[in-house]
Write an enzyme that holds these catalytic residues in place. Structure first.
Site, PDB file in Angstrom:
ATOM      1  N   SER A   2       3.535  -4.472 -30.340  1.00 19.91           N
ATOM      2  CA  SER A   2       4.588  -5.304 -29.751  1.00 19.91           C
ATOM      3  C   SER A   2       4.669  -5.060 -28.243  1.00 19.91           C
ATOM      4  O   SER A   2       3.697  -5.286 -27.535  1.00 19.91           O
ATOM      5  CB  SER A   2       5.918  -5.014 -30.457  1.00 19.91           C
ATOM      6  OG  SER A   2       6.857  -6.020 -30.210  1.00 19.91           O
ATOM      7  N   ASP A   9       0.207  -7.091 -33.478  1.00 21.36           N
ATOM      8  CA  ASP A   9       1.195  -8.144 -33.717  1.00 21.36           C
ATOM      9  C   ASP A   9       2.003  -8.561 -32.492  1.00 21.36           C
ATOM     10  O   ASP A   9       3.234  -8.601 -32.518  1.00 21.36           O
ATOM     11  CB  ASP A   9       2.150  -7.730 -34.841  1.00 21.36           C
ATOM     12  CG  ASP A   9       2.690  -8.955 -35.590  1.00 21.36           C
ATOM     13  OD1 ASP A   9       1.887  -9.863 -35.865  1.00 21.36           O
ATOM     14  OD2 ASP A   9       3.895  -9.004 -35.901  1.00 21.36           O
ATOM     15  N   HIS A  36       6.508  -7.031 -39.093  1.00 23.43           N
ATOM     16  CA  HIS A  36       6.071  -6.914 -37.698  1.00 23.43           C
ATOM     17  C   HIS A  36       5.446  -5.550 -37.416  1.00 23.43           C
ATOM     18  O   HIS A  36       4.461  -5.449 -36.680  1.00 23.43           O
ATOM     19  CB  HIS A  36       7.280  -7.161 -36.792  1.00 23.43           C
ATOM     20  CG  HIS A  36       6.985  -7.043 -35.332  1.00 23.43           C
ATOM     21  ND1 HIS A  36       5.921  -7.674 -34.724  1.00 23.43           N
ATOM     22  CD2 HIS A  36       7.625  -6.348 -34.342  1.00 23.43           C
ATOM     23  CE1 HIS A  36       5.919  -7.399 -33.420  1.00 23.43           C
ATOM     24  NE2 HIS A  36       6.933  -6.590 -33.173  1.00 23.43           N
TER      25      HIS A  36
END
Length: 376
Positions: free
Chosen positions: A183, A208, A335
């Site tokens: 992230s 991701d 996530h």
């Protein structure tokens, strides 16, 4: 025949009623457990069993094998990493906390996402360390790191932090490094690699995060941050909430990683989030703007791990078709791929290292000897 059909219909309806009641009880238990300080599931089920109108009141109660507090109790980092260190940065007031595992092979240098900590990689590190070394740092404003400005989460500052930590760990002779970022940490990993100031970066893994999806999501971030639970009566409750809310899907990983994302607020007499992400909005756009092109420009082997193909944007789609990077879609995960499926994540990292022949000092080609020099 009519009587038999009537009995079958009645039995079918009764089964449906029982299933609905069971679903209702499970929902009630879930709601009660989130808000209670102790495990209240036994009490609720017991009350329901003795309700005269319950269709399954006669079903004997089987006590749970673990209480709620046991199931969500914190786990220590030492089960997964070999050691931890505080690294003071010269000529500054910054001290960065790092977790380390493994003794041989290239270094898998892990950067966590916004609001997470280095312990986000704990379970995966315990597997990766069998084939490589692992370093996971707490970025500024996160975990146990302490800096002169906790809210300066600009790309430039955090890139400088990462390079300063690597300098403190390895001096002027760093080993081969595979930089891994999830992230927000994925953005920092890309920017560090794109600077080309560290010649021993031998691989880049982004977890991701894609420019298009990230940029379009920024307008909703404040609402998302404000809507999450802000105060917890105990660490166990914070772990439980994150699992039940779906932030993390792996209870074992949550038990290790969540405690490091919290701090105790004496004035409020409860636990709150350690990182005040809502106060760093001015830097969010800088994390992701131009990220796809920057990722594609990095001159090292690249791996993109995604939780879904819908996250791909145009630049990455074209780049992937041209073979500029490897992409893997990890199914049935949220996530935080490295936390939800740590074994699969570790296998992907190890395979990436092997596929690109990354050794302790860089790319290793079997059969190729280093040049030796003899005296004349």
């Amino acid at each position: 025949m009519v009587k038999k059909n009537s009995e079958n219909i009645f039995l079918t309806l009764r089964i449906k009623v029982i299933e609905q009641e069971k679903l209702w009880v499970r929902n009630c238990v879930g709601e009660r457990e989130v808000s209670m300080d102790s495990d209240g599931s036994d009490e609720l089920i017991a009350q329901h069993q003795f309700h005269p109108h319950s269709a399954f009141a006669s079903v004997p109660h089987r006590p749970s094998t673990k209480s709620c507090s046991e199931k969500y109790s914190p786990k220590d980092w030492s089960h997964y990493f070999d050691k931890q260190e505080d690294l003071p940065i010269p000529d500054s007031n910054n001290v960065f906390h790092v977790y380390m595992a493994g003794t041989e092979g290239p270094v898998v240098f892990c950067l966590h996402g916004g609001g997470y900590s280095g312990l986000s990689f704990a379970l995966a590190a315990s597997k990766i360390k069998e084939n490589a070394r692992v370093v996971a740092m707490d970025l500024r404003g996160h975990g146990k790191s302490v800096t002169d400005n906790e809210l300066d989460l600009s790309v430039e500052t955090m890139c400088d932090d990462v390079l300063a930590v690597i300098k403190q760990l390895y001096g002027d002779s760093p080993p081969a490094i595979i930089i891994v970022g999830h992230s927000m940490g994925g953005s920092i990993a890309v920017h560090v690699a794109a600077r080309r100031s560290l010649s021993t970066i031998a691989g880049l893994v982004v977890v991701d995060v894609v420019e298009g999806t990230a940029m379009s999501s920024l307008m909703h971030m404040q609402k998302i941050l404000s809507s999450r639970m802000q105060h917890f009566s105990s660490i166990e409750k914070a772990i439980e909430w994150n699992v039940r809310a779906g932030s993390l899907r792996n209870v074992d990983s949550a038990r290790v990683s969540i405690p490091a994302t919290l701090k105790y607020d004496d004035s409020k007499k409860c636990y709150v989030y350690r990182t005040e992400l809502e106060k760093t909005e001015q830097y969010w756009k800088g994390w992701y703007e131009g990220l796809s092109d920057k990722f594609l420009s990095c001159p090292v082997p690249k791996l993109l791990l995604l939780a879904g193909t819908d996250r791909m944007d145009r630049s990455l789609t074209i780049g992937q078709m041209q073979g500029k990077f490897q992409m893997v879609v990890v199914r049935h995960t949220g996530h935080a791929i490295q936390e939800d499926v740590p074994d699969e994540f570790a296998t992907l990292i190890i395979t990436f290292i092997s596929r690109n022949r990354i050794g302790p000092h860089g790319v290793e080609i079997p059969g190729l000897r280093k040049a030796t020099f003899s005296k004349p």
